[in-house]
Design a protein around this motif. Structure first.
Motif, short mmCIF file in Angstrom:
data_model
loop_
_atom_site.label_atom_id
_atom_site.label_comp_id
_atom_site.label_asym_id
_atom_site.label_seq_id
_atom_site.Cartn_x
_atom_site.Cartn_y
_atom_site.Cartn_z
N LEU B 117 0.81 -1.22 0.00
CA LEU B 117 0.00 0.00 0.00
C LEU B 117 0.85 1.28 0.00
N PHE B 118 2.15 1.12 0.26
CA PHE B 118 2.99 2.32 0.33
C PHE B 118 3.06 3.05 -1.00
N GLU B 119 3.06 2.29 -2.09
CA GLU B 119 3.14 2.91 -3.42
C GLU B 119 1.88 3.76 -3.70
N PRO B 120 0.68 3.14 -3.68
CA PRO B 120 -0.51 3.98 -3.93
C PRO B 120 -0.71 5.11 -2.93
N PHE B 121 -0.18 4.97 -1.73
CA PHE B 121 -0.34 6.03 -0.73
C PHE B 121 0.77 7.09 -0.83
N GLY B 122 1.59 6.97 -1.87
CA GLY B 122 2.63 7.98 -2.06
C GLY B 122 3.68 7.97 -0.97
N LEU B 123 3.93 6.80 -0.39
CA LEU B 123 4.89 6.72 0.70
C LEU B 123 6.04 5.78 0.38
N ALA B 124 6.11 5.33 -0.89
CA ALA B 124 7.16 4.38 -1.27
C ALA B 124 8.53 4.97 -0.93
N GLY B 137 1.30 16.20 5.03
CA GLY B 137 0.43 15.42 4.16
C GLY B 137 0.80 13.94 4.17
N MET B 138 2.10 13.67 4.19
CA MET B 138 2.55 12.27 4.22
C MET B 138 2.16 11.60 5.52
N ARG B 139 2.24 12.36 6.60
CA ARG B 139 1.85 11.80 7.90
C ARG B 139 0.38 11.40 7.88
N GLN B 140 -0.47 12.25 7.31
CA GLN B 140 -1.90 11.91 7.24
C GLN B 140 -2.12 10.70 6.36
N ARG B 141 -1.37 10.60 5.26
CA ARG B 141 -1.52 9.43 4.39
C ARG B 141 -1.07 8.16 5.12
N ALA B 163 -5.59 19.61 10.34
CA ALA B 163 -4.37 20.28 10.76
C ALA B 163 -3.47 20.69 9.59
N LEU B 164 -3.91 20.41 8.37
CA LEU B 164 -3.03 20.67 7.22
C LEU B 164 -3.24 22.08 6.66
N ASP B 165 -2.22 22.60 6.00
CA ASP B 165 -2.39 23.89 5.32
C ASP B 165 -3.30 23.69 4.11
N SER B 166 -3.89 24.78 3.63
CA SER B 166 -4.99 24.63 2.67
C SER B 166 -4.56 24.00 1.36
N LEU B 167 -3.32 24.27 0.93
CA LEU B 167 -2.86 23.69 -0.34
C LEU B 167 -2.72 22.17 -0.22
N THR B 168 -2.04 21.74 0.86
CA THR B 168 -1.87 20.32 1.11
C THR B 168 -3.23 19.66 1.29
N ARG B 169 -4.11 20.38 1.94
CA ARG B 169 -5.44 19.88 2.23
C ARG B 169 -6.21 19.55 0.95
N THR B 170 -6.20 20.48 0.00
CA THR B 170 -6.93 20.22 -1.26
C THR B 170 -6.28 19.08 -2.02
N ASP B 171 -4.95 19.03 -2.01
CA ASP B 171 -4.28 17.89 -2.67
C ASP B 171 -4.71 16.57 -2.04
#
Lengths: 276, 251
Positions: B117-124, B137-141, B163-171
């Motif tokens: 799941l690390f790959e699809p979650f962008g944590l590879a 953002g990575m922490r939330q993922r 708790a995320l900033d708005s840009l990270t939040r929309t992403d």
């Protein structure tokens, strides 16, 4: 012993903890130790100058040089008395750790124990050790036990309290997260409460260990067959002030060394804490 | 609405104090549906989630999952709290396997489950990193990965992006929408952000002030997958305005 020794220990703990947040580089170490070193050297210089100028007898106040000289001359005897003190300190402190951990874990699992034990823990710290210690000798003799009891009595408290508070400081949301995963109380403890309390434990360990050596010395002072405490007592009775002070220097060195060791152990046990 | 995955049936809950918190909250969730719960602050959204998640017993009412009584049970729900709660003494990988390990799975097996799941979650590549090395953002993922890897029927997300900033939040919202489509999760999300609710949901449940009950179910008829440009569309704005109006209705 307790009030002054305690204050010094606390100051040391705070200083060391503050600087611990940075990675110690050589410049950092020099910057940290340098000022104390200068202060100690100046103090020794004044002392030496005063003793020489005033022509004091060494029985009253020996010069630092004489302390070093006589300490070295009696190094074998001092060492022979240092080993038993170290043994007593080690056994006493291990007993204190076992006691502190047992109490803290029990209190964490059994809520009513906390209410029952907290006043007793505090009360244990109000006991006048100076009056109790001779009684311990009467009850338990000159062996290891009374000394272990004294050391445990003066050092288990910060350890138990540090752990109890460390466990209790666990985030409510973290507890809920673990519960939502289906974790039993034991697994909540093992996976979150215990590791989360370790940084506080090491702070508490540092406070405890600075009391441990002085606790051992005190216990020996009251009654022992060997050890730095009894050595000091004997030398004082024969007016060898210089040898008393030499033993004091050894005591301080032991305490500082043990104190520094806690940082080494901390790095090994919880490398994740502080810096990456 | 046909098939239901979750039935929230007349939940009531009081704590010692002047007002009850939950005053007969009731709604359904269909399989694969994304439902957001919004409400004025302090209305009891978090209490509602605690009751649904089985962390807090209700005074009355039931929670049904797949037709079975799941009141007070934790196992049908994977719960993601507001804080990421990644523990510094575990690597990112071992944080994500925590739920599996706690449930008794062998660590090696749990890692095998989480790794793909690390790959699809962008944590590879961050498997062995420590949580502090991750961005917000990575922490939330990673926290979401820890949630979904438990493979429970329903995801309960409690303001995961608060708790995320708005840009990270929309992403993260766009990413979550994609992941949901891909893995076909059934999701219940708490948020106080109307835009987030509209953007992510099939339906929004609007709660009233405390003592809270459901004021309205608003179906979000926007095409999927959602795109960021939709936010400025008239349909999107109308839905936002409708939700805002329902929230502000006097009781």
């Amino acid at each position: 012993m307790s009030p002054r020794g305690g204050a010094v220990a606390r100051i040391r703990t705070h200083r060391a903890r503050d600087s611990h947040t940075r990675r110690p580089r050589l410049a950092g170490v020099v910057g940290r130790v340098g000022p104390s070193l200068v202060l100690v050297l100046v103090g020794l210089g004044v002392w030496q100058g005063y003793v020489t100028a005033a022509g004091l007898r060494p029985q009253v106040l020996p010069s630092p040089l004489r302390v070093v000289e006589q300490g070295w001359a009696f190094r074998e005897e001092i060492w022979a008395n240092t080993v038993p003190t170290l043994q007593v300190t080690a056994v006493g402190f291990v007993a204190s750790l076992v006691l502190g951990w047992t109490l803290a874990v029990a209190v964490d699992f059994v809520p009513w124990l906390r209410r029952a034990l907290t006043p007793l823990l505090v009360a244990s710290q109000t006991l006048p050790i100076i009056a109790i210690a001779p009684l311990l000798i009467i009850w338990f003799g000159f062996g290891l036990l009374p000394k272990v009891v004294v050391i445990a009595l003066v050092t288990f408290f910060p350890i138990a309290v540090g752990l109890i508070e460390g466990f209790a400081a666990t985030d409510r949301d973290a507890t809920n997260l673990l519960r939502s995963m289906g974790a039993s109380r034991w697994r909540q403890f093992r996976y979150v409460r215990l590791p989360g309390a370790l940084p506080r434990f090491f702070t508490a360990l540092r406070i405890g260990i600075t009391y441990a050596v002085t606790g051992a010395i005190f216990a020996e002072y009251v009654g022992a067959t060997a050890g730095l405490g009894i050595f000091m007592n004997l030398q004082k009775n024969s007016f060898r002030t210089d040898l008393v002070l030499a033993a004091v220097v050894v005591t301080a060195t032991l305490s500082v060394t043990l104190f520094a060791l806690t940082y080494v152990v901390e790095r090994l046990v919880i490398p994740w804490n502080g810096h990456g | 609405m046909g098939e239901t995955k979750v039935v929230i049936d007349d939940l009531r809950k009081s704590f010692p104090g002047p007002l009850p918190v939950l005053d007969g909250v009731a709604f359904d969730v269909a399989p694969g549906e994304f439902v957001s719960v919004i409400g004025p602050s302090g209305c009891g959204k978090s209490t509602l989630f605690d009751v649904i998640a089985g962390l807090e017993p209700p005074d009355a009412g039931r929670v049904l999952v797949d037709g079975e009584d799941a009141t007070g049970r934790v196992d049908p729900f994977a719960y993601m709290p507001q804080q990421d709660l990644l523990f510094p003494w575990r690597t990112v990988l071992d944080n994500t396997t925590l739920g599996l390990e706690v449930a008794g799975m062998r660590r090696r097996l749990a890692r095998e489950r989480a790794r793909p799941l690390f790959e699809p979650f962008g944590l590879a590549g961050f498997e062995d990193a420590r949580p502090r090395e991750l961005s917000g953002g990575m922490r939330q993922r990673a926290a979401l990965l820890r949630t979904v890897v438990q493979d429970r029927p329903v995801l309960l997300l409690d303001e995961p992006f608060g708790a995320l900033d708005s840009l990270t939040r929309t992403d993260m919202q766009t990413w979550l929408d994609g992941m949901r489509t891909r893995f076909d999760w059934t999701v219940l999300l708490i948020t106080h952000d109307i835009r987030e609710a509209v953007y992510l949901s099939d339906r929004v449940v609007v709660l009233g002030p405390r003592p809270t009950r459901v004021r309205r179910n608003v179906v979000i008829e926007l095409p999927r997958p959602r795109h960021h440009e939709m936010i400025t569309s008239p349909r999107f704005s109308a839905l936002e305005a409708e939700l805002d109006a329902v929230l502000r209705e006097p009781s």
